[in-house]
Design an enzyme around this catalytic site. Structure first.
Site, PDB file in Angstrom:
ATOM      1  N   LYS A  11     -11.350   1.133 -24.748  1.00 52.17           N
ATOM      2  CA  LYS A  11     -11.630   2.182 -25.757  1.00 52.17           C
ATOM      3  C   LYS A  11     -10.321   2.833 -26.206  1.00 52.17           C
ATOM      4  O   LYS A  11      -9.305   2.792 -25.506  1.00 52.17           O
ATOM      5  CB  LYS A  11     -12.581   3.256 -25.216  1.00 52.17           C
ATOM      6  CG  LYS A  11     -12.080   4.060 -23.991  1.00 52.17           C
ATOM      7  CD  LYS A  11     -11.225   5.281 -24.304  1.00 52.17           C
ATOM      8  CE  LYS A  11     -10.692   5.957 -23.046  1.00 52.17           C
ATOM      9  NZ  LYS A  11      -9.438   6.655 -23.179  1.00 52.17           N
ATOM     10  N   GLY A 103      -4.472   4.411 -20.768  1.00 51.66           N
ATOM     11  CA  GLY A 103      -5.298   5.308 -21.583  1.00 51.66           C
ATOM     12  C   GLY A 103      -6.359   4.548 -22.362  1.00 51.66           C
ATOM     13  O   GLY A 103      -6.911   5.039 -23.339  1.00 51.66           O
ATOM     14  N   SER A 108     -12.436   1.747 -15.904  1.00 50.62           N
ATOM     15  CA  SER A 108     -13.798   2.235 -16.162  1.00 50.62           C
ATOM     16  C   SER A 108     -14.687   1.149 -16.748  1.00 50.62           C
ATOM     17  O   SER A 108     -15.856   1.016 -16.378  1.00 50.62           O
ATOM     18  CB  SER A 108     -13.760   3.413 -17.150  1.00 50.62           C
ATOM     19  OG  SER A 108     -12.942   4.436 -16.648  1.00 50.62           O
ATOM     20  N   ASP A 141     -15.255   8.034 -17.905  1.00 48.79           N
ATOM     21  CA  ASP A 141     -15.356   7.094 -19.033  1.00 48.79           C
ATOM     22  C   ASP A 141     -16.384   5.990 -18.803  1.00 48.79           C
ATOM     23  O   ASP A 141     -16.690   5.224 -19.721  1.00 48.79           O
ATOM     24  CB  ASP A 141     -13.996   6.416 -19.275  1.00 48.79           C
ATOM     25  CG  ASP A 141     -12.979   7.352 -19.926  1.00 48.79           C
ATOM     26  OD1 ASP A 141     -13.400   8.352 -20.539  1.00 48.79           O
ATOM     27  OD2 ASP A 141     -11.772   7.080 -19.808  1.00 48.79           O
TER      28      ASP A 141
HETATM   29  P1  ATP Z   1      -8.600   5.947 -18.457  1.00 47.39           P
HETATM   30  O1  ATP Z   1      -8.319   5.702 -19.904  1.00 47.39           O
HETATM   31  O2  ATP Z   1     -10.063   5.783 -18.083  1.00 47.39           O
HETATM   32  O3  ATP Z   1      -7.959   7.179 -17.895  1.00 47.39           O
HETATM   33  P2  ATP Z   1      -6.529   4.071 -17.919  1.00 47.39           P
HETATM   34  O4  ATP Z   1      -6.712   3.012 -18.954  1.00 47.39           O
HETATM   35  O5  ATP Z   1      -5.487   5.076 -18.194  1.00 47.39           O
HETATM   36  O6  ATP Z   1      -7.915   4.747 -17.633  1.00 47.39           O
HETATM   37  P3  ATP Z   1      -6.716   2.133 -15.816  1.00 47.39           P
HETATM   38  O7  ATP Z   1      -6.264   0.874 -16.493  1.00 47.39           O
HETATM   39  O8  ATP Z   1      -8.151   2.281 -15.541  1.00 47.39           O
HETATM   40  O9  ATP Z   1      -6.155   3.420 -16.558  1.00 47.39           O
HETATM   41  O10 ATP Z   1      -5.869   2.214 -14.446  1.00 47.39           O
HETATM   42  C1  ATP Z   1      -5.618   3.423 -13.778  1.00 47.39           C
HETATM   43  C2  ATP Z   1      -5.273   3.089 -12.331  1.00 47.39           C
HETATM   44  O11 ATP Z   1      -6.461   2.649 -11.690  1.00 47.39           O
HETATM   45  C3  ATP Z   1      -4.270   1.972 -12.203  1.00 47.39           C
HETATM   46  O12 ATP Z   1      -3.078   2.481 -11.704  1.00 47.39           O
HETATM   47  C4  ATP Z   1      -4.882   0.949 -11.271  1.00 47.39           C
HETATM   48  O13 ATP Z   1      -4.079   0.735 -10.143  1.00 47.39           O
HETATM   49  C5  ATP Z   1      -6.197   1.555 -10.819  1.00 47.39           C
HETATM   50  N1  ATP Z   1      -7.343   0.631 -10.957  1.00 47.39           N
HETATM   51  C6  ATP Z   1      -8.380   0.594 -10.122  1.00 47.39           C
HETATM   52  N2  ATP Z   1      -9.269  -0.322 -10.530  1.00 47.39           N
HETATM   53  C7  ATP Z   1      -8.817  -0.862 -11.647  1.00 47.39           C
HETATM   54  C8  ATP Z   1      -9.316  -1.875 -12.534  1.00 47.39           C
HETATM   55  N3  ATP Z   1     -10.472  -2.510 -12.305  1.00 47.39           N
HETATM   56  N4  ATP Z   1      -8.578  -2.162 -13.622  1.00 47.39           N
HETATM   57  C9  ATP Z   1      -7.420  -1.505 -13.861  1.00 47.39           C
HETATM   58  N5  ATP Z   1      -6.899  -0.577 -13.049  1.00 47.39           N
HETATM   59  C10 ATP Z   1      -7.583  -0.245 -11.944  1.00 47.39           C
END
Ligand code: ATP
Length: 313
Positions: A11, A103, A108, A141
Site C-alpha cells: 500500500k 512504509g 502486514s 495495517d
Molecule cells: P508498515 O508500512 O506497515 O509500517 P513497513 O513497510 O514500513 O510496514 P515492513 O516491510 O513490514 O515495514 O518491515 C518492518 C520490519 O518488520 C522489518 O524490519 C522486518 O524485519 C520485519 N518483518 C517481520 N515480518 C516481515 C515480513 N513478513 N515482511 C517484511 N518484513 C517483516
C-alpha cells in the site's frame, strides 16, 4: 496436502494525519490508504504435522516467530485450536518483491495473506470483516491489507471506509535499498517534536476526521480528478523523517522536479512515490530520476494503483 498461492499487495498512503497519542501506545490517525499492484507472492501448503515453517526469499526478513506472517499463523492456531488439531500446520513460502521496512506494509500484507490462506486450508468460512478483526490483533495495517482498495482509515488505522476506485493511475516508487525506517521510531520522534499540537477532545477529534471525509482529497478521489489528487497528497510524518534522512529529502525533490501528478513519502517512509497519469509518464520520470541519482542503492519501481487486497490464484 492442500496448497494455495496468494498475491499480497503493498500500500501507499495518499494522506496521513496524526491527531494524538493513545493510552495503548499507538497514535490516533486519519489516513487514506491505497493498494498498489506491487505485491509479494505467498505459497501456503499444509503438511499435516503440528508446526509452522516459514521461508522468505529476502535475506533481511526474519523467518522465526518475529515474522508477522508467522505470527498470523500462530494467532490462527490459538483462535482455532480444533481446526489446527484436525488439519495441522503449514509451510509458508514468501517470495518478496515489496521493499522491506519501506512504509509499504510489506509485513502486514504477508500476515493478511496467511489469515486468508489458513481460512481456506482449515475450511473455517470466516468472512472478510471477521478476518479483519483478527488482523487488528497483529498490526494496524493488516485489516486494510485483507480487502485493499482506496480507503479512509481512522483509529490506529483499523477502522476502514472504502471511498472509491483509482486503479487507472500509475506510480513511481523510489527507495534506497539499504535504508530502513522503523515505524515506531518515526512516531516516537513525531511525539517528541509535535505532541504539543495534539488534540484529544472527542468532539475536536471527530471534527478533524469529518474534515477529511468531507474534504477536497476525498472529493477528488470520488470524482477521479487525478490532478487534484496529486496536489492534495499529505503525510505528517514527512516532518520528522525527511529532515533526518537528507538523501530521502533529495530524492523527493528530484521526483517532484521530474513531473507527475504529485510526490509524497509513504507511511513512515523512506519510500517516496510519484503518482502519474500514464505508464509512459512513469517510465519517463523513472528515467530522469535515474539520470539525476546514479546510486545503484536507489531502487526505482513502476507499478499501478490497485483496487484489490489479498488475491488467491
Ligand atoms: P508498515 O508500512 O506497515 O509500517 P513497513 O513497510 O514500513 O510496514 P515492513 O516491510 O513490514 O515495514 O518491515 C518492518 C520490519 O518488520 C522489518 O524490519 C522486518 O524485519 C520485519 N518483518 C517481520 N515480518 C516481515 C515480513 N513478513 N515482511 C517484511 N518484513 C517483516
Amino acid at each position: 496436502m492442500q496448497s494455495y498461492t496468494l498475491i499480497a499487495p503493498a500500500k501507499i498512503n495518499l494522506y496521513l494525519e496524526i491527531i494524538h497519542d493513545r493510552p495503548d501506545g499507538y497514535h490516533e490517525l486519519v489516513m487514506i490508504l491505497q493498494s498498489i499492484d506491487l505485491a509479494d507472492r505467498l505459497e501456503i501448503r499444509s503438511h499435516g504435522t503440528q508446526d509452522f515453517r516459514l521461508t522468505c526469499s529476502h535475506p533481511q526478513v526474519p523467518t522465526n516467530e518475529t515474522n508477522l506472517a508467522y505470527r498470523a499463523a500462530q494467532l490462527m492456531k490459538l483462535e482455532f485450536s480444533e481446526a489446527f488439531a484436525n488439519y495441522g500446520g503449514v509451510d509458508i513460502t514468501i517470495n518478496k518483491r515489496i521493499p522491506v521496512a519501506a512504509g509499504l506494509a510489506g509485513g502486514s500484507t504477508n500476515a493478511a495473506a496467511v489469515l486468508v490462506g489458513l481460512n481456506l486450508i482449515w475450511e473455517l468460512g470466516l468472512t472478510i470483516p471477521q478476518l479483519q478483526r483478527l488482523g487488528e490483533k497483529l498490526g494496524s495495517d493488516v485489516p486494510f491489507c485483507i480487502a485493499g482498495g482506496t480507503v479512509v482509515a481512522t483509529g490506529r488505522g483499523e477502522k476502514l471506509v472504502p471511498i472509491g476506485d483509482l486503479d487507472s493511475l500509475w506510480v513511481v516508487l523510489g527507495k534506497y535499498q539499504s535504508l530502513a525506517v522503523s515505524t515506531s521510531r518515526a512516531y516516537q520522534t513525531y511525539w517528541q517534536q509535535f505532541s504539543h499540537e495534539y488534540v484529544s477532545d472527542r468532539a475536536v477529534v471527530n471534527s478533524r476526521i469529518f474534515r477529511v471525509y468531507s474534504g477536497p482529497l476525498v472529493q477528488a478521489i470520488s470524482q477521479k480528478n487525478s490532478q487534484k489528487i496529486g496536489q492534495l497528497l499529505h503525510n505528517d510524518l514527512e516532518k520528522v523523517v525527511l529532515p533526518e534522512y537528507s538523501q530521502v529529502m533529495k530524492l523527493k525533490k528530484i521526483l517532484q522536479q521530474t513531473g507527475g501528478l504529485g510526490t509524497m513519502m509513504s507511511g513512515s517512509g523512506p519510500t517516496i512515490f510519484t503518482l502519474c497519469q500514464s505508464q509512459q509518464e512513469a517510465e519517463n520520470i523513472k528515467y530522469q530520476a535515474r539520470q539525476a541519482i546514479c546510486d545503484p542503492n536507489l531502487e526505482l519501481l513502476i507499478t499501478k494503483l490497485s483496487s484489490r487486497g489479498i488475491q488467491i490464484i
